[in-house]
Design a protein around this motif. Structure first.
Motif, PDB file in Angstrom:
ATOM      1  N   LYS B  46       0.885  -1.180   0.008  1.00 13.67           N
ATOM      2  CA  LYS B  46       0.030  -0.040  -0.163  1.00 13.67           C
ATOM      3  C   LYS B  46       0.719   1.333   0.057  1.00 13.67           C
ATOM      4  CE  LYS B  46      -1.739  -1.041   3.976  1.00 13.67           C
ATOM      5  NZ  LYS B  46      -1.136  -2.333   4.237  1.00 13.67           N
ATOM      6  N   SER B  47       1.646   1.350   0.825  1.00  9.12           N
ATOM      7  CA  SER B  47       2.775   2.413   0.917  1.00  9.12           C
ATOM      8  C   SER B  47       3.546   2.882  -0.204  1.00  9.12           C
ATOM      9  CB  SER B  47       3.627   2.438   1.995  1.00  9.12           C
ATOM     10  OG  SER B  47       3.150   2.185   3.513  1.00  9.12           O
ATOM     11  N   THR B  48       3.804   1.546  -0.911  1.00 13.12           N
ATOM     12  CA  THR B  48       4.612   1.630  -2.217  1.00 13.12           C
ATOM     13  C   THR B  48       3.877   2.236  -3.309  1.00 13.12           C
ATOM     14  OG1 THR B  48       5.924  -0.431  -1.441  1.00 13.12           O
ATOM     15  CG2 THR B  48       6.166   0.134  -3.837  1.00 13.12           C
ATOM     16  N   PHE B  94       2.677  11.129   6.066  1.00 14.12           N
ATOM     17  CA  PHE B  94       3.564   9.672   6.235  1.00 14.12           C
ATOM     18  C   PHE B  94       3.017   9.164   7.321  1.00 14.12           C
ATOM     19  CE2 PHE B  94       6.048  12.746   3.898  1.00 14.12           C
ATOM     20  CZ  PHE B  94       6.800  12.001   2.939  1.00 14.12           C
ATOM     21  N   GLN B  95       3.480   7.783   7.309  1.00  8.58           N
ATOM     22  CA  GLN B  95       2.694   7.051   8.459  1.00  8.58           C
ATOM     23  C   GLN B  95       3.418   7.223   9.614  1.00  8.58           C
ATOM     24  OE1 GLN B  95       3.461   3.004   7.004  1.00  8.58           O
ATOM     25  NE2 GLN B  95       2.720   1.906   8.867  1.00  8.58           N
ATOM     26  N   LYS B  96       4.880   7.706   9.600  1.00  3.16           N
ATOM     27  CA  LYS B  96       5.506   8.069  10.957  1.00  3.16           C
ATOM     28  C   LYS B  96       5.449   9.634  10.828  1.00  3.16           C
ATOM     29  CE  LYS B  96       9.797   7.260  12.669  1.00  3.16           C
ATOM     30  NZ  LYS B  96      11.086   6.644  12.296  1.00  3.16           N
ATOM     31  N   MET B 174      -2.385  10.193   2.078  1.00 13.02           N
ATOM     32  CA  MET B 174      -2.231   9.648   3.500  1.00 13.02           C
ATOM     33  C   MET B 174      -1.982   8.277   3.905  1.00 13.02           C
ATOM     34  SD  MET B 174      -5.288  11.965   5.215  1.00 13.02           S
ATOM     35  CE  MET B 174      -5.048  13.601   5.330  1.00 13.02           C
ATOM     36  N   ASP B 175      -0.730   8.127   4.492  1.00 14.95           N
ATOM     37  CA  ASP B 175      -0.263   6.956   4.929  1.00 14.95           C
ATOM     38  C   ASP B 175      -0.510   6.315   6.347  1.00 14.95           C
ATOM     39  OD1 ASP B 175       0.894   4.302   4.687  1.00 14.95           O
ATOM     40  OD2 ASP B 175       2.673   4.825   3.913  1.00 14.95           O
ATOM     41  N   GLU B 176      -1.734   6.038   6.538  1.00 13.74           N
ATOM     42  CA  GLU B 176      -2.116   5.537   7.865  1.00 13.74           C
ATOM     43  C   GLU B 176      -1.699   6.692   8.661  1.00 13.74           C
ATOM     44  OE1 GLU B 176      -0.829   1.992   9.720  1.00 13.74           O
ATOM     45  OE2 GLU B 176      -0.020   1.313   7.617  1.00 13.74           O
ATOM     46  N   PRO B 177      -2.456   7.748   8.543  1.00 10.12           N
ATOM     47  CA  PRO B 177      -2.368   9.092   9.167  1.00 10.12           C
ATOM     48  C   PRO B 177      -2.822   9.132  10.471  1.00 10.12           C
ATOM     49  CG  PRO B 177      -4.526   9.265   7.723  1.00 10.12           C
ATOM     50  CD  PRO B 177      -3.809   8.059   7.577  1.00 10.12           C
TER      51      PRO B 177
HETATM   52 MG   LIG Z   1       2.902   1.150   5.064  1.00 11.09          MG
END
Ligand SMILES: [Mg+2]
Ligand SMILES: Nc1ncnc2c1ncn2[C@@H]1O[C@H](COP(=O)(O)OP(=O)(O)OP(=O)(O)O)[C@@H](O)[C@H]1O
Lengths: 634, 254
Positions: B46-48, B94-96, B174-177
């Motif tokens: 997913k992130s990719t 980003f996720q982090k 949005m990556d797991e915001p």
């Molecule tokens: Mg990810």
């Protein structure tokens, strides 16, 4: 609410065009600096090998490397460098036996144990130790250390392997401490908290999580320390006796020895260009390069074995850190040739299985305190000796007048100015090129093969002994380009010497900026250069500054590279142009200490001034750095 | 092949990290001014995929991409595509959380500044509305010039959202915001996403099935680098066509 937010839109095409031009211009500038750096680096390497090759052809590789007599001026001349190699290895080995355990212990103390106040004292103290020029160490060794050894062991002369190892051990300490401490401090706080939260003691956390996490940095620290010890010339010349013999028996630490670097420093001026002796000296330089290369390759191998899994662990994919805790002593041993038992780290903790963790922690911490005490004691003794004996010599006349009566009387004014010229020129020459090249390598190339080769070249030269640069400067700048012994030849030589250090430390500082921050900026549509300038460079400045500080200190205190390129012993006037030679403090002290009897007071005076000058530079830079250090750690 | 209401699309997109293939032949169309959720088990890519849309994967060594990635009908991997403008127009959270090590104000003002806004009043206004929109203003109004590194994880994440809004992107990835946020902040962000979709296209990666159902209009389910199913959220959750999707959304996965 969102209506008042900036609305989606395109960038104007004018804006885009100017921006693109600026990006390309900046990139071109960095590319050019990188090219200059690369050409310089590879030219030096090729030049040395080219001039060293004839000796291998003439005498034979075997006879040169394994011959046990070095006597180039005898009849017939003998060109066997085995005693020199042995001398270098033994002195370095001894130095590491002292510096590695002490250095790592002090680094752990500073990073993990010391309350902030104490850290604020110990850390600058260690940096001060790094700031003491090598010729001052040599002077101290000559006057105090060898004397002490002569008397305690009741031998005719204290100029021995032991004296060299102790002195080099002290000199390598600051490198090992600072670099390890940086590595330890860079271990993410989450690691520590994760371990403490599992009920591990502080020491277990240090030994099991923090040190493995910092291992690549610590390894690098040790390797830098080894490089420092192998590469030192002047201090060694002053204390090891310089007899080209292999100690008998091999572990006789009270035997005089002679190192590879010392041989270059002693004989470079005597050999006629193009003679067999001349090529033999380049052969020695090539051997030094080969040793440096070997040290680098070992380092790379160690880092490779650690790097992969450790990096994965950092990304949180596996708990791979644990096995590395066990691997520490072995790997350190592999990197240094020191038996694992000499390293007071996890190995020692493991030995005492039955002792309770609390007790083990107490013992470990006690060892760290003791180590720190010893190192501070070294510093105190050296400083006290130089300052208390040097102060009486100081006067306005001493600081400004030219020397008289071979330096026994008169002052050192021209030497002070000459040193400032040399160092200032070298920094002006090397800093822009070095920082530019590092930015290009780290931010603009994506670790391609070319960048890899450049980096390898820089690493190799970074560890190369300074006397080798002196040899290059002498043979190429002074003789071949016919610059003569001159300020210009000296500052270029010094600049070339510090260039790889600046490249490397800048790259490291850039590498310590997390990728997430760069991505954050790029994802906002900042350009590459905007990202570098606004986001990457500001937090990297302290690191770059540290590299520059170390370089300035090194350049100011170095004698070897300017020995035959820039300096004369006595000179009334300041140089009228860069083509004239200058006086320089370290060289002045060296000659006073080794060739002028009865100049004790002015020797101490010169040592004190040199020390004060270098320290002043360090203090200014440390102050600047601490002002930048306000932003948080990652 | 591009129809009018899709803003982002991929055609037969495959991506390799060295030898490891992370995306397999993905063709997807992200509708304009809608919220699209990407769901799927950890490591499915997913992130990719998300990072393909603003070409952040360019930064990673050894990445190889096949197929096409289209933004408003144009291949973003064309040499003629201005990647900086692309990233200005496609924001990412980003996720982090990854705030810059500078002040809160400077974090938000960073984007406008690099895009040429110099006027102090304008910057102040942008910072304020962006922080308000990201539901952070009330908490930081009186310490705008403190370091952003001193904020909590959830606050840092909202700061990163504010930072993205301040640039005025048309698309927000949005990556797991919300993975670092508490339920209140999460619902604030979800409301924000709802507000945003009038003007913005949002692509959100989430592990939270309810969240996907609440905020998104369309959902894509990914598994082992493939896009298994894509469609209106209601249909994906209530009436999936694929067995795998069904297992995943009903929590019977394994
Ligand atoms: Mg990810
Ligand atoms: N920088 C990288 N280098 C090499 N492989 C990577 C890299 N980033 C991701 N991968 C691999 O690509 C695959 C997809 O990763 P990705 O991060 O896209 O998954 P994800 O669906 O976002 O997972 P999660 O839900 O855990 O965030 C994984 O197998 C991962 O290990």
């Amino acid at each position: 609410m969102p209506e008042v937010l900036p609305q989606p839109g395109r960038l104007s095409s004018l804006w885009k065009r100017t921006r693109r031009i600026r990006e390309r211009a900046v990139r071109t500038v960095w590319f050019c600096t990188a090219i200059v750096a690369v050409v310089a680096i590879f030219f030096i390497l090729v030049f040395l090998v080219r001039n060293g090759y004839p000796i291998f052809a003439e005498v034979g590789v075997r006879a040169f490397l394994a011959g046990d007599t070095w006597n180039p001026t005898g009849t017939p001349p003998a060109y066997g460098i085995l005693p020199l190699i042995a001398g270098t290895l033994l002195v370095t080995l001894g130095a590491m036996a002292i510096a590695v355990p002490l250095g790592i212990a002090v680094a752990v103390f500073i990073a993990e144990l010391a309350p902030p106040r104490l850290r604020g004292v110990v850390k600058p103290a260690v940096e001060l130790l790094a700031g003491i020029p090598s010729v001052v160490y040599g002077f101290f060794g000559l006057v105090i250390l060898t004397d002490w050894i002569r008397i305690s062991f009741e031998i005719p002369s204290g100029e021995t392997w032991l004296a060299g190892s102790i002195l080099l051990g002290i000199m390598a300490l600051p490198t090992i401490v600072s670099v390890s401490e940086d590595a330890i401090a860079a271990v993410p706080r989450g690691y520590r908290e994760g371990s403490l939260a599992l009920g591990a003691t502080h020491w277990q956390t240090i030994a099991g999580v923090v040190i493995p996490g910092a291992l690549s940095g610590i390894t690098a620290a040790i390797i830098l320390g080894v490089g420092r010890a192998i590469g030192e010339t002047m201090a060694v010349i002053m204390v090891v006796g310089n007899a080209a013999v292999i100690p008998e028996p091999l572990w006789n630490v009270l035997s005089p020895v002679r190192t590879l670097t010392g041989t270059l420093g002693i004989e470079m001026g005597e050999a006629a260009a193009g003679s067999t002796h001349y090529h033999a000296l380049f052969g020695v330089a090539v051997v030094l390069l080969a040793i440096t290369l070997a040290v680098n390759l070992i380092a790379r191998y160690v880092l490779l074995r650690l790097g992969g899994p450790a990096r994965r662990a950092r990304r949180g994919h596996s708990g791979a850190a644990k096995p590395f805790a066990r691997a520490v002593p072995g790997l350190l041993a592999a990197a240094t040739g020191i038996p694992a038992a000499a390293v007071p780290l996890p190995g020692a903790a493991r030995a005492g299985r039955r002792v309770s963790p609390k007790t083990r922690q107490k013992i470990a911490f006690w060892l760290m305190y003791a180590s720190t005490g010893i190192v501070l004691l070294f510093l105190g003794v050296i400083l006290f000796d130089i300052v208390s004996n040097g102060l009486p010599a100081l006067s306005w006349e001493f600081l400004t007048a030219p020397p008289r009566d071979l330096g026994r009387a008169g002052g050192i004014g021209p030497a002070i100015l000459g040193t400032i010229y040399l160092v200032g020129g070298a920094i002006l020459f090397a800093l822009p090129i070095g920082i530019g090249a590092a930015i290009y390598l780290h931010e603009y190339t994506r670790g391609g093969r070319v960048a890899g080769i450049i980096r390898a070249g820089a690493d190799l030269l970074n560890g190369t002994p300074s006397i080798v640069f002196g040899l290059f400067g002498f043979a190429f700048l002074v003789l071949y380009l016919n610059l003569g012994v001159s300020l210009l030849a000296g500052l270029v030589t010094l600049g070339l010497m510090i260039l790889p250090t600046i490249i490397r430390t800048t790259e490291e500082a850039l590498a310590s900026i997390p990728a997430g921050v760069r991505e954050g900026s790029l994802a906002l549509g900042a350009t590459h250069w905007q990202t570098i300038w606004r986001v990457v460079l500001p937090p990297a400045v302290p690191g770059i500054l540290t590299g520059t500080i170390l370089s300035i200190g090194r350049a100011a205190g170095e004698t070897a590279p300017i020995l035959f390129t820039a300096v004369v012993f006595s000179r009334r006037l300041l140089p009228g142009s860069v083509m004239e030679p200058v006086m320089a403090l370290p060289y002045h002290l060296f000659i006073l200490a080794t060739n002028v009897p009865g100049a004790r007071e002015n020797q101490y005076g010169t040592a004190l001034v040199l020390l004060a000058l270098v320290t002043a530079v360090y203090l200014v830079a440390i102050f600047v750095r601490s002002r930048y250090r306000s932003s948080a750690r990652w | 092949m591009q129809d009018d209401d899709s803003i982002l699309a991929t055609e037969h997109l495959s991506l390799y990290y060295g030898d490891n293939q992370a995306l397999r032949d993905i063709s997807v169309r992200i509708p304009r001014n809608r919220v699209t959720a990407l769901i799927g088990p950890s490591g499915c890519g997913k992130s990719t995929l998300l990072r393909c849309f603003n070409r952040l994967n360019d930064l990673i060594e050894g990445v190889r991409i096949e197929g096409r990635i289209l933004f408003e009908g144009r291949d973003i991997r064309d040499p003629g595509c201005d990647v900086v403008e692309l990233r200005k127009r496609i924001g990412m959270v980003f996720q982090k959380p990854n705030p810059f090590p500078s002040s809160i104000y400077d974090n938000v003002a960073y984007g406008p500044r690099v895009h040429g806004v110099r006027n102090r009043g304008a910057l102040d206004a942008i910072v304020r509305v962006s922080l308000e929109a990201a539901a952070l203003w009330d908490e930081v109004a009186d310490r705008l010039h403190d370091s952003a590194m001193g904020l909590s994880g959830g606050q840092q994440q909202r700061l990163c959202i504010a930072r993205t809004l301040a640039v005025g992107p048309g698309v927000i990835l949005m990556d797991e915001p919300c993975s670092a946020l508490d339920p209140i902040a999460t619902s604030k962000i979800e409301n924000l996403i709802n507000d945003l979709k009038e003007h913005y296209t949002v692509v959100i990666v989430t592990h939270n099935m309810q969240q996907a159902a609440r905020v998104s209009d369309f959902t894509g389910f990914m598994y082992l680098g493939r896009l298994i199913e894509f469609g209106p959220t209601a249909r994906i959750f209530e009436n999936p066509r694929e067995e795998l999707t069904n297992n995943y959304v009903t929590g019977r996965f394994g």
